[in-house]
Design a protein around this motif. Structure first.
Motif, short mmCIF file in Angstrom:
data_model
loop_
_atom_site.label_atom_id
_atom_site.label_comp_id
_atom_site.label_asym_id
_atom_site.label_seq_id
_atom_site.Cartn_x
_atom_site.Cartn_y
_atom_site.Cartn_z
N HIS A 259 47.54 45.20 29.85
CA HIS A 259 47.93 45.28 31.26
C HIS A 259 49.36 45.79 31.44
O HIS A 259 50.21 45.15 32.00
N HIS A 402 47.48 35.58 36.40
CA HIS A 402 47.65 35.32 34.97
C HIS A 402 47.84 33.83 34.79
O HIS A 402 48.53 33.19 35.58
N HIS A 415 46.54 32.68 27.00
CA HIS A 415 46.93 33.55 28.11
C HIS A 415 45.63 34.07 28.72
O HIS A 415 44.92 34.83 28.08
N HIS A 417 42.98 35.37 32.09
CA HIS A 417 42.86 36.14 33.33
C HIS A 417 41.58 35.73 34.04
O HIS A 417 40.77 35.03 33.45
CU LIG Z 1 48.33 38.33 31.75
#
Ligand SMILES: [Cu+2]
Length: 486
Positions: A259, A402, A415, A417
């Motif tokens: 990203h 996020h 992490h 999404h």
């Molecule tokens: Cu992210």
């Protein structure tokens, strides 16, 4: 026999590390296979080669069958997919399909899912990182128990050999045993003892050899080398993993943007987790990154550096650094900084984070009981100052949101999404698509993140959204409790 094989299993098994994250190997993913919305969970095998369990849940009613097949994300292996397996429909749940797939090699894989139903066929690929970690060490009490049992066996064997020579051939009526027989019995006992020691030494040699070759196949999370220069620049040098067969394969000059950035860097002040920086260092040369730091809150920070290799293999390199207080420097571009109350504070963390403009981020299912490894959706709503659903949400680095999640002991880091746990760069490689373009799209005020907490414990969650050019962070805690089997 069962107990013995169990012990052996404990000795030989590896712990998967989950390279994309730390301590979170299973994959949770939600997306569409053509017209069919699916929720996918992949339980990664403990060893490689090993069997991954794929669970696909249909989020609609019109699905008839699911086929799955594992292939490489990149390279020759990705072009020659084996014959797909038909996933079995769970007997107690018609929307759940389950399959077992062999993952034969370490590295970046994808599961290709073909959904078939009333609206025709649809496809979806879910990236996986097969990275078995360190082998478990033999635990203290078990080690001493086994050593004791072995000593009993050795003494017994030597004793039996001696007794056989001394008394084996003698008539029960004639006693005592002549001294010549006693002498030869002693000699046989010494020889037996030497033989047993030789066998044990050979066994130890074999064991060490096995352990060494297992360690070669294991993936250890590399430590990124960090330092702060006088000009308030954080320097980061990525390392190769030190386990043999990985080190020769993993390059540092092949990183691809995830990203929009080659590295996502998270600095979290420990143990309170009351400060968090989400930064995007610049790559100066292969494996070498630098970041002009904003004004710093002093303290000891855990460092998590997320990168994705061109193969689709993600890595999170970790470190710890003590940062001094500085007042110069500001946040740039996509960088962000968040504060929250200490994780260790007695004050109960709530399900609401109040924002500067009077708006709030609410964690809607914060009180849901979730046992470890159970798929769950972490569901949030963003409200404006008047308490209405926020209408000014925009993509933050191409995503609706996020979510960063860390266990209180720092052994789990993930992490996420709205699609789930795999990094977006790997998702795009696996599906042959570009970055989802949210520009001009309205981001809804309610956003959820599929996940499964890998183990019981206290976790901190940082969830980030962008509203009218501002990056906002919600800070929450959750305690995951082991389910009690009755
Ligand atoms: Cu992210």
């Amino acid at each position: 026999m069962k107990a013995a094989s169990k012990i052996l299993l404990v000795l030989l098994s590896l712990v998967t590390t989950g390279a994309a994250h730390v301590g979170s190997p299973d994959v949770y993913y939600e997306d569409h296979a053509g017209p069919y919305p699916l929720s996918v969970v992949v339980r990664m095998p403990l060893v490689v080669p090993g069997v991954a369990v794929i669970e696909v849940r249909s989020l609609s009613d019109n699905l008839k069958s699911i086929q799955v097949v594992p292939t490489r994300i990149q390279g020759e292996g990705s072009k020659f997919a084996p014959v797909p397996d038909v996933a079995e429909r769970a007997s107690d749940d018609p929307k759940l399909f389950r399959a077992h797939l062999w993952i034969m090699m370490r590295g970046a894989w994808k599961v290709q899912i073909t959904a078939d139903g009333e609206k025709g066929k649809g496809e979806l690929s879910v990236p996986l990182a097969a990275a078995p970690g360190n082998s478990l060490a033999l635990q203290g009490p078990l080690k001493w128990l086994l050593t004791g049992l072995m000593a009993v066996l050795v003494i017994g064997l030597v004793g039996i050999a001696g007794a056989a020579v001394r008394e084996g051939m003698s008539d029960p009526a004639t006693a005592p045993v002549p001294s010549s027989k006693r002498r030869s019995a002693r000699r046989v006992m010494i020889c037996t003892a030497l033989l047993v020691i030789a066998v044990l030494a050979a066994g130890k040699f074999w064991w060490n050899w096995e352990a060494a070759s297992t360690a070669q196949a294991a993936y250890t999370v590399p430590r990124v080398v960090t330092s702060l220069s006088a000009s308030n620049t954080l320097l980061l040098r990525l390392q190769r993993t030190d386990s043999g067969r990985w080190a020769e394969r993993i390059q540092l000059d092949d990183l691809i943007p995830d990203h929009g950035h080659l590295m996502h860097l998270f600095l979290i002040r420990f143990p309170d987790m009351d400060r968090m920086y989400h930064l995007h260092p610049h790559q100066d040369s292969a494996g070498q990154f630098s970041q002009n730091m904003p004004a710093l809150e002093p303290g000891r920070y855990k460092v998590f550096a997320d990168v994705v290799h061109a193969t689709g293999f993600p890595e999170t390199q970790t470190a710890e650094i003590t940062l001094p207080e500085t007042h110069e420097g500001t946040l740039q571009g996509d960088d962000s900084f968040a504060t929250g109350i200490s994780l260790l504070s007695k004050i109960q963390n709530t399900n609401v984070t109040y924002l500067e403009d009077g708006g709030r981020i609410i964690w809607l299912d914060s009180n849901v009981f979730v046992p470890p490894r159970e798929p769950v959706k972490l569901h949030f709503r963003v409200e404006d100052a008047s308490g209405k659903p926020a209408t000014d949400l925009e993509p933050y680095m191409g995503m609706a949101g996020h979510l960063i999640l860390i266990s209180s002991d720092g052994t789990v880091f993930a992490h996420l999404h709205p699609n789930g746990s795999p990094p977006m760069a790997a998702v795009q490689l696996a599906n042959g698509t570009g970055m989802a373009d949210h520009a001009g799209h309205n981001i809804p005020s309610e956003i959820s993140f599929p996940y499964g907490f890998p183990k019981a414990g206290l976790y901190r969650i940082f969830v980030q959204f962008k509203r009218a050019g501002r990056i906002e962070t919600g800070v929450f805690n959750v305690s995951i409790v082991q389910a009690i089997d009755n």
